[in-house]
Design a protein around this motif. Structure first.
Motif, PDB file in Angstrom:
ATOM      1  N   GLU A 150       0.830  -1.209   0.000  1.00 57.07           N
ATOM      2  CA  GLU A 150       0.000   0.000   0.000  1.00 57.07           C
ATOM      3  C   GLU A 150       0.864   1.259   0.000  1.00 57.07           C
ATOM      4  O   GLU A 150       0.552   2.239  -0.694  1.00 57.07           O
ATOM      5  CB  GLU A 150      -0.921  -0.002   1.228  1.00 57.07           C
ATOM      6  CG  GLU A 150      -1.812   1.204   1.370  1.00 57.07           C
ATOM      7  CD  GLU A 150      -2.893   1.297   0.310  1.00 57.07           C
ATOM      8  OE1 GLU A 150      -3.602   2.324   0.280  1.00 57.07           O
ATOM      9  OE2 GLU A 150      -3.032   0.352  -0.498  1.00 57.07           O
ATOM     10  N   THR A 151       1.949   1.245   0.754  1.00 52.35           N
ATOM     11  CA  THR A 151       2.851   2.403   0.792  1.00 52.35           C
ATOM     12  C   THR A 151       3.499   2.633  -0.566  1.00 52.35           C
ATOM     13  O   THR A 151       3.609   3.775  -1.033  1.00 52.35           O
ATOM     14  CB  THR A 151       3.936   2.200   1.857  1.00 52.35           C
ATOM     15  OG1 THR A 151       3.320   1.932   3.129  1.00 52.35           O
ATOM     16  CG2 THR A 151       4.802   3.437   1.996  1.00 52.35           C
ATOM     17  N   GLU A 152       3.930   1.565  -1.208  1.00 53.09           N
ATOM     18  CA  GLU A 152       4.531   1.680  -2.541  1.00 53.09           C
ATOM     19  C   GLU A 152       3.527   2.196  -3.563  1.00 53.09           C
ATOM     20  O   GLU A 152       3.899   2.884  -4.516  1.00 53.09           O
ATOM     21  CB  GLU A 152       5.072   0.323  -2.980  1.00 53.09           C
ATOM     22  CG  GLU A 152       6.294  -0.133  -2.183  1.00 53.09           C
ATOM     23  CD  GLU A 152       6.721  -1.544  -2.533  1.00 53.09           C
ATOM     24  OE1 GLU A 152       7.866  -1.892  -2.235  1.00 53.09           O
ATOM     25  OE2 GLU A 152       5.890  -2.300  -3.104  1.00 53.09           O
ATOM     26  N   ARG A 153       2.258   1.903  -3.355  1.00 51.46           N
ATOM     27  CA  ARG A 153       1.219   2.371  -4.282  1.00 51.46           C
ATOM     28  C   ARG A 153       0.978   3.865  -4.139  1.00 51.46           C
ATOM     29  O   ARG A 153       0.711   4.567  -5.138  1.00 51.46           O
ATOM     30  CB  ARG A 153      -0.088   1.616  -4.024  1.00 51.46           C
ATOM     31  CG  ARG A 153      -1.203   1.928  -5.004  1.00 51.46           C
ATOM     32  CD  ARG A 153      -2.475   1.180  -4.641  1.00 51.46           C
ATOM     33  NE  ARG A 153      -3.102   1.704  -3.443  1.00 51.46           N
ATOM     34  CZ  ARG A 153      -3.921   2.754  -3.425  1.00 51.46           C
ATOM     35  NH1 ARG A 153      -4.219   3.396  -4.554  1.00 51.46           N
ATOM     36  NH2 ARG A 153      -4.459   3.160  -2.299  1.00 51.46           N
ATOM     37  N   LEU A 154       1.091   4.391  -2.912  1.00 56.48           N
ATOM     38  CA  LEU A 154       0.737   5.783  -2.654  1.00 56.48           C
ATOM     39  C   LEU A 154       1.923   6.737  -2.707  1.00 56.48           C
ATOM     40  O   LEU A 154       1.821   7.832  -3.260  1.00 56.48           O
ATOM     41  CB  LEU A 154       0.065   5.896  -1.274  1.00 56.48           C
ATOM     42  CG  LEU A 154      -1.284   5.202  -1.104  1.00 56.48           C
ATOM     43  CD1 LEU A 154      -1.712   5.254   0.348  1.00 56.48           C
ATOM     44  CD2 LEU A 154      -2.333   5.850  -1.987  1.00 56.48           C
ATOM     45  N   ALA A 155       3.033   6.345  -2.130  1.00 53.09           N
ATOM     46  CA  ALA A 155       4.164   7.260  -1.962  1.00 53.09           C
ATOM     47  C   ALA A 155       5.076   7.248  -3.178  1.00 53.09           C
ATOM     48  O   ALA A 155       5.264   6.212  -3.820  1.00 53.09           O
ATOM     49  CB  ALA A 155       4.952   6.884  -0.709  1.00 53.09           C
ATOM     50  N   ILE A 156       5.637   8.403  -3.468  1.00 49.51           N
ATOM     51  CA  ILE A 156       6.659   8.508  -4.498  1.00 49.51           C
ATOM     52  C   ILE A 156       8.011   8.720  -3.813  1.00 49.51           C
ATOM     53  O   ILE A 156       8.085   8.927  -2.600  1.00 49.51           O
ATOM     54  CB  ILE A 156       6.343   9.656  -5.479  1.00 49.51           C
ATOM     55  CG1 ILE A 156       6.299  10.999  -4.731  1.00 49.51           C
ATOM     56  CG2 ILE A 156       5.035   9.403  -6.204  1.00 49.51           C
ATOM     57  CD1 ILE A 156       6.098  12.193  -5.644  1.00 49.51           C
ATOM     58  N   GLN A 157       9.079   8.698  -4.601  1.00 44.98           N
ATOM     59  CA  GLN A 157      10.423   8.742  -4.030  1.00 44.98           C
ATOM     60  C   GLN A 157      10.688  10.022  -3.235  1.00 44.98           C
ATOM     61  O   GLN A 157      11.462  10.010  -2.277  1.00 44.98           O
ATOM     62  CB  GLN A 157      11.460   8.600  -5.149  1.00 44.98           C
ATOM     63  CG  GLN A 157      11.371   7.290  -5.920  1.00 44.98           C
ATOM     64  CD  GLN A 157      11.724   6.077  -5.077  1.00 44.98           C
ATOM     65  OE1 GLN A 157      12.534   6.165  -4.172  1.00 44.98           O
ATOM     66  NE2 GLN A 157      11.104   4.947  -5.367  1.00 44.98           N
ATOM     67  N   ASP A 158      10.049  11.127  -3.616  1.00 43.34           N
ATOM     68  CA  ASP A 158      10.303  12.401  -2.928  1.00 43.34           C
ATOM     69  C   ASP A 158       9.510  12.560  -1.636  1.00 43.34           C
ATOM     70  O   ASP A 158       9.830  13.425  -0.816  1.00 43.34           O
ATOM     71  CB  ASP A 158       9.983  13.573  -3.866  1.00 43.34           C
ATOM     72  CG  ASP A 158      10.954  13.645  -5.041  1.00 43.34           C
ATOM     73  OD1 ASP A 158      12.086  13.136  -4.889  1.00 43.34           O
ATOM     74  OD2 ASP A 158      10.579  14.197  -6.088  1.00 43.34           O
ATOM     75  N   ASP A 159       8.463  11.778  -1.457  1.00 42.59           N
ATOM     76  CA  ASP A 159       7.674  11.858  -0.226  1.00 42.59           C
ATOM     77  C   ASP A 159       8.501  11.379   0.966  1.00 42.59           C
ATOM     78  O   ASP A 159       9.343  10.492   0.834  1.00 42.59           O
ATOM     79  CB  ASP A 159       6.406  11.015  -0.347  1.00 42.59           C
ATOM     80  CG  ASP A 159       5.443  11.579  -1.370  1.00 42.59           C
ATOM     81  OD1 ASP A 159       5.490  12.797  -1.621  1.00 42.59           O
ATOM     82  OD2 ASP A 159       4.640  10.800  -1.920  1.00 42.59           O
ATOM     83  N   ARG A 160       8.234  11.952   2.112  1.00 42.78           N
ATOM     84  CA  ARG A 160       8.985  11.590   3.324  1.00 42.78           C
ATOM     85  C   ARG A 160       8.229  10.493   4.073  1.00 42.78           C
ATOM     86  O   ARG A 160       7.031  10.633   4.338  1.00 42.78           O
ATOM     87  CB  ARG A 160       9.196  12.817   4.203  1.00 42.78           C
ATOM     88  CG  ARG A 160       9.970  13.918   3.501  1.00 42.78           C
ATOM     89  CD  ARG A 160      10.024  15.209   4.293  1.00 42.78           C
ATOM     90  NE  ARG A 160      10.839  15.095   5.500  1.00 42.78           N
ATOM     91  CZ  ARG A 160      11.155  16.135   6.280  1.00 42.78           C
ATOM     92  NH1 ARG A 160      10.707  17.357   5.971  1.00 42.78           N
ATOM     93  NH2 ARG A 160      11.899  15.963   7.357  1.00 42.78           N
TER      94      ARG A 160
END
Length: 315
Positions: A103-113
């Protein structure tokens, strides 16, 4: 075909493994009961905070606060996002950690903290190149209010300093003893309609008794103008609300993890029992075959010896 010694070793190994899975099941069961008790104990406090915030927003509808989103902010797409990820410190809990990572990989991008609570997530997301906060080292095991307060203070400070525009929480909610689901909820900025649900408004009105709406608004305005201001009261309540919310998701995540581990250990124990049954049957077959072989060899030897004696007797 394995011999009896090999089968005995395998049976002994499976029994030792089953003792471990049984012990882990009992430990997780105890931790789950404690987590549920802690969660139930915080509900009255959390509900009272929501009610008080609702009361202020109801009487001061035009008041602006930095913790609440405006329509312009809601439409802004270019915003700095942070994710608080509640995951486990260890494995052996079925798909619990995998589902949160997915779920985290689906929502977050590399720049998100990423503010990861749990050692498994820190290792995985760091390896995958995500922006994991290096100084945010909190355990998911045995959550406490002190830990929730430290997390809340950290996140609120970043939000107040404009280092984060939006903060989300990714955690697992236990629906019942057999199922759970990964949830993503926005922690900051808060949504006004969350606190102005019709049932909360009705509850506040009932608590005021027979007073008219004008009287309630005037009393609220007089009180907040005297000490302290409505804005100060709201900010303090919001801080406590965020702390309580973080604590509730920590406990919810811990309960879900222990429940998942219980189910995994129960499945492992059941599989071990099936393996023991299969190995015991195989062991008995091999043992019976070995006994039959020994009896056959003894009988064959006795017959050969008798024939030899009969042969010598005739001579």
């Amino acid at each position: 075909m394995p011999n009896t010694k090999e089968l005995q070793n395998r049976i002994s190994s499976v029994r030792d493994t089953m003792k471990i899975t049984n012990a882990m099941y009992m430990i997780s069961s105890m931790k789950l009961r404690k987590a549920r008790a802690r969660l139930a104990g915080t509900e009255p406090y959390f509900e009272s905070l929501v009610s008080e915030i609702s009361n202020i927003l109801l009487h001061m509808p035009d008041m602006e606060d930095r913790y609440f989103a405006t329509l312009e902010e809601e439409k802004d797409k270019e915003r700095k996002k942070g994710y608080i990820v509640i995951i486990g410190d260890k494995g052996m809990a079925g798909a619990y950690n995998h589902n949160i990572i997915k779920e985290t990989e689906r929502l977050a991008i590399q720049d998100d903290r990423l503010f990861v609570v749990g050692e498994v997530g820190r290792q995985v997301f760091s390896y995958e190149g995500y922006n994991v906060e290096p100084d945010f080292n909190f355990s998911a095991n045995n959550p406490t209010m002190h830990r929730a307060r430290e997390i809340a203070e950290n996140i609120i400070e970043l939000y107040k300093n404009k280092e984060l525009d939006e903060v989300y929480v990714i955690y697992t909610q236990m629906i019942n003893s057999m199922s759970s689901e990964v949830r993503t909820e926005r922690l900051l900025p808060l949504k006004t309609h969350t606190f102005l649900k019709e049932e909360l408004i009705e509850k506040n009105m009932r608590e005021q008794g027979d007073k008219t709406r004008e009287q309630i608004e005037q009393e609220a305005e007089d009180w907040y103008l005297i000490y302290p201001s409505a804005k100060d009261v709201l900010e303090k309540l919001v801080y406590n609300y965020i702390t309580g919310y973080v604590y509730s998701v920590l406990v919810e995540g811990s309960a879900s993890e222990e429940n998942a581990r219980m189910m995994a250990m129960q499945a492992a124990t059941d599989n071990a029992n099936e393996m023991l049954t299969s190995l015991s049957i195989e062991y008995n077959r091999v043992r019976q075959a070995a006994i039959t072989q020994e009896i056959t060899e003894v009988i064959g030897g006795a017959k050969a010896l008798r024939r030899k004696r009969e042969k010598h007797g005739k001579k």
